[in-house]
Design an enzyme around this catalytic site. Structure first.
Site, mmCIF file in Angstrom:
data_model
loop_
_atom_site.group_PDB
_atom_site.id
_atom_site.type_symbol
_atom_site.label_atom_id
_atom_site.label_comp_id
_atom_site.label_asym_id
_atom_site.label_seq_id
_atom_site.Cartn_x
_atom_site.Cartn_y
_atom_site.Cartn_z
ATOM 1 N N ASN A 47 -3.836 -6.756 -4.217
ATOM 2 C CA ASN A 47 -5.038 -5.925 -4.088
ATOM 3 C C ASN A 47 -6.298 -6.664 -4.534
ATOM 4 O OD1 ASN A 47 -3.911 -3.447 -3.037
ATOM 5 N ND2 ASN A 47 -2.913 -3.199 -5.019
ATOM 6 N N ASP A 78 1.070 0.489 8.811
ATOM 7 C CA ASP A 78 -0.165 -0.133 8.339
ATOM 8 C C ASP A 78 -0.136 -1.655 8.442
ATOM 9 O OD1 ASP A 78 1.465 -0.960 6.223
ATOM 10 O OD2 ASP A 78 0.503 0.310 4.730
ATOM 11 N N HIS A 126 2.697 -3.008 4.290
ATOM 12 C CA HIS A 126 3.770 -2.676 3.354
ATOM 13 C C HIS A 126 5.134 -2.730 4.041
ATOM 14 C CE1 HIS A 126 0.208 -0.783 1.481
ATOM 15 N NE2 HIS A 126 0.814 -1.107 0.350
ATOM 16 N N SER A 164 1.778 -1.432 -5.126
ATOM 17 C CA SER A 164 2.513 -0.621 -4.155
ATOM 18 C C SER A 164 3.722 -1.345 -3.577
ATOM 19 C CB SER A 164 1.579 -0.212 -3.008
ATOM 20 O OG SER A 164 0.968 -1.353 -2.414
ATOM 21 N N GLY A 182 -1.998 0.561 -5.451
ATOM 22 C CA GLY A 182 -3.423 0.301 -5.584
ATOM 23 C C GLY A 182 -3.798 -0.537 -6.780
#
Length: 214
Positions: free
Chosen positions: A102, A183, A186, A37, A74
């Site tokens: 991730n 969040d 990012h 991402s 992801g």
């Protein structure tokens, strides 16, 4: 008349040759940004994704380059390995390989992350595709023992495969809330700008090495 006709023909031939050389020189270097991402541009307009902005920054520096966005939100290193061959088209000259964040968030064993990245770099090199490896750091909540094992992966692989390493893909963004989405993980559009400016020198060196190898 015959002399003039011959001279005209030779002149036209020379011009055609020069135009052909110019066209060849103008052919852009084809890169692919391959990652998760952070590469894909999570929750951002397509034009704010890292590969798009890095391409624009490099072109502003006078480099003829095209950077395709092969980021998938992801994605783990296992997911990247599974899609590597069909995600990197023939004719690609270089890949910015950015994966592993991730894996760390999910607590995947760093040894598995290393094996997957190792295999990806090997496959790309077998296809004659150069790699710029973008490193990642483990989040603090994973603990010092995990972080020590995970953070060492990228340097080991860069040394083993003799590929350039950009140590931390989120350089300049990770601790700055105003450069992140809500969040806290990012980058926002300004954060991507900061990442591009931080990586730009390394990207220019990578391009120079590709051109030298032509």
């Amino acid at each position: 008349m015959a002399f003039k006709a011959t001279l005209g023909f030779l002149t036209a031939l020379a011009i055609t040759a020069l135009l052909s050389v110019g066209a060849a020189r103008a052919e852009p270097v084809k890169l692919v940004g391959f990652g998760d991402s952070l590469m894909a541009g999570y929750q951002l307009p397509a034009g704010d994704a890292f590969p798009v902005k890095l391409e624009a920054a490099l072109r502003a520096k006078g480099h003829e380059v095209e950077i395709a966005n092969a980021g998938v939100s992801g994605d783990t290193t296992s997911g990247g390995l599974a899609r590597l061959d069909w995600s990197i088209p023939d004719g690609t000259q270089g890949v910015i390989l950015e994966l592993g964040a991730n894996d760390a968030l999910r607590g995947i064993a760093p040894e598995e992350t290393e094996r997957n990245l190792d295999t990806m770099i090997t496959r790309l090199k077998e296809r004659g595709i150069a790699v710029l490896l973008a490193g990642m750091l483990a989040p603090p909540n994973m603990g010092p023992e995990y972080a020590e094992r995970f953070n060492a992966v990228y340097g080991k692989l860069a040394e083993k495969h003799e590929v350039p390493l950009y140590p931390f893909f989120l350089e300049g963004v990770v601790t700055k809330a105003d450069l992140q989405l809500e969040d806290g993980m990012h980058p926002n559009a300004k954060g991507v700008d900061a990442m591009v400016q931080a990586m730009l020198p390394a990207a220019e060196r990578f391009l120079t090495s590709l051109k030298a190898g032509e």
